[in-house]
Design a protein around this motif. Structure first.
Motif, PDB file in Angstrom:
ATOM      1  N   ARG A  31       0.822  -1.212   0.000  1.00 52.97           N
ATOM      2  CA  ARG A  31       0.000   0.000   0.000  1.00 52.97           C
ATOM      3  C   ARG A  31       0.857   1.263   0.000  1.00 52.97           C
ATOM      4  O   ARG A  31       0.479   2.278  -0.600  1.00 52.97           O
ATOM      5  CB  ARG A  31      -0.929  -0.001   1.217  1.00 52.97           C
ATOM      6  CG  ARG A  31      -1.897   1.179   1.274  1.00 52.97           C
ATOM      7  CD  ARG A  31      -2.747   1.135   2.536  1.00 52.97           C
ATOM      8  NE  ARG A  31      -3.555  -0.057   2.605  1.00 52.97           N
ATOM      9  CZ  ARG A  31      -4.740  -0.194   2.005  1.00 52.97           C
ATOM     10  NH1 ARG A  31      -5.224   0.797   1.276  1.00 52.97           N
ATOM     11  NH2 ARG A  31      -5.433  -1.315   2.138  1.00 52.97           N
ATOM     12  N   ASP A  32       1.992   1.212   0.677  1.00 51.73           N
ATOM     13  CA  ASP A  32       2.826   2.406   0.830  1.00 51.73           C
ATOM     14  C   ASP A  32       4.004   2.450  -0.139  1.00 51.73           C
ATOM     15  O   ASP A  32       4.805   3.382  -0.097  1.00 51.73           O
ATOM     16  CB  ASP A  32       3.348   2.485   2.270  1.00 51.73           C
ATOM     17  CG  ASP A  32       2.217   2.593   3.284  1.00 51.73           C
ATOM     18  OD1 ASP A  32       1.241   3.298   2.996  1.00 51.73           O
ATOM     19  OD2 ASP A  32       2.313   1.959   4.353  1.00 51.73           O
ATOM     20  N   ARG A  90      -4.654   0.998  -5.475  1.00 55.31           N
ATOM     21  CA  ARG A  90      -3.514   1.731  -6.006  1.00 55.31           C
ATOM     22  C   ARG A  90      -3.793   2.148  -7.457  1.00 55.31           C
ATOM     23  O   ARG A  90      -4.468   1.422  -8.198  1.00 55.31           O
ATOM     24  CB  ARG A  90      -2.247   0.872  -5.962  1.00 55.31           C
ATOM     25  CG  ARG A  90      -1.852   0.370  -4.575  1.00 55.31           C
ATOM     26  CD  ARG A  90      -1.708   1.488  -3.543  1.00 55.31           C
ATOM     27  NE  ARG A  90      -0.869   2.575  -3.983  1.00 55.31           N
ATOM     28  CZ  ARG A  90       0.477   2.554  -3.970  1.00 55.31           C
ATOM     29  NH1 ARG A  90       1.120   1.475  -3.518  1.00 55.31           N
ATOM     30  NH2 ARG A  90       1.177   3.589  -4.373  1.00 55.31           N
TER      31      ARG A  90
END
Length: 225
Positions: free
Chosen positions: A114-115, A147
């Motif tokens: 996610r990051d 994303r």
């Protein structure tokens, strides 16, 4: 937003999206957890949506815990997904990919992506067996990770080629690299919607064997029509 191409293209991707919205309305799709979406995408290639969806549902019903699925023998997975195309290869890929993820991050969870920058997350996924750009983009975009990565299946790619957004010989990864710089301000949900609209157009009007241009909502925009 005009795509940065020199292909005689004067149509913007927004005008395509807006026409398709008016024609098809709001298209729904389900967001799975990242591992679930990875598995679903891996078994979906060259297989009708209904068949791949049924195969996925049977698989998670039989193996509700991803660890059990990772430990399963490929032949046992293959029996469950037997109706999908190339089920033997896909069963092996699913088994190997899950075991590799568990070995690398000590758990069957892709939440850490996610990051990450999208480019790095795509590359990490594409090191797994059976994962190319379509599967990696699907895992990032269609899952709960949300994303911004454009999913390009054969239908969406065919539409973009015929509209001259990408060259006629562009493969999935090349088309992705061409399209994404022009979509930097689009959200993950925007890109999910664009994929669904392009795919639906390709399934109904802009088919592989015959383009039904007379009924296509993009007829006046399309140089192929």
């Amino acid at each position: 937003m005009q795509l940065p191409l020199d292909l005689g293209q004067t149509t913007t991707i927004e005008s395509v999206r807006n026409r398709l919205r008016r024609h098809f309305g709001i298209l729904s799709y389900r967001r799975r957890d990242p591992i679930g979406q990875l598995i679903k995408s891996m078994i979906s290639g060259r297989t009708r949506d209904e068949i791949s969806r049924q195969a996925y549902n049977k698989l998670v019903e039989h193996y509700p815990d991803y660890s059990r699925l990772a430990d399963a023998e490929p032949k046992d997975i293959q029996r469950i997904i037997a109706r999908v195309t190339f089920s033997d290869a896909k069963a092996t890929w699913v088994s190997q990919a899950l075991r590799m993820i568990r070995a690398r991050v000590s758990t069957l969870d892709l939440e850490f992506l996610r990051d990450w920058p999208v480019e790095l997350a795509l590359a990490w996924l594409e090191n797994l067996p059976g994962v190319g750009r379509k599967v990696s983009a699907s895992t990032l975009n269609f899952s709960t990770l949300r994303r911004p990565a454009l999913i390009l299946d054969s239908h969406a790619l065919r539409v973009l080629r015929r509209l001259n957004f990408v060259p006629p010989n562009a493969d999935t990864e090349t088309a992705f690299e061409i399209m994404m710089p022009a979509l930097t301000h689009w959200s993950a949900d925007d890109l999910s919607e664009l994929h669904c609209l392009l795919k639906t157009l390709g399934q109904i009007h802009c088919t592989h064997y015959r383009a039904h241009c007379a009924s296509c909502p993009l007829q006046s925009l399309c140089p192929y029509a």
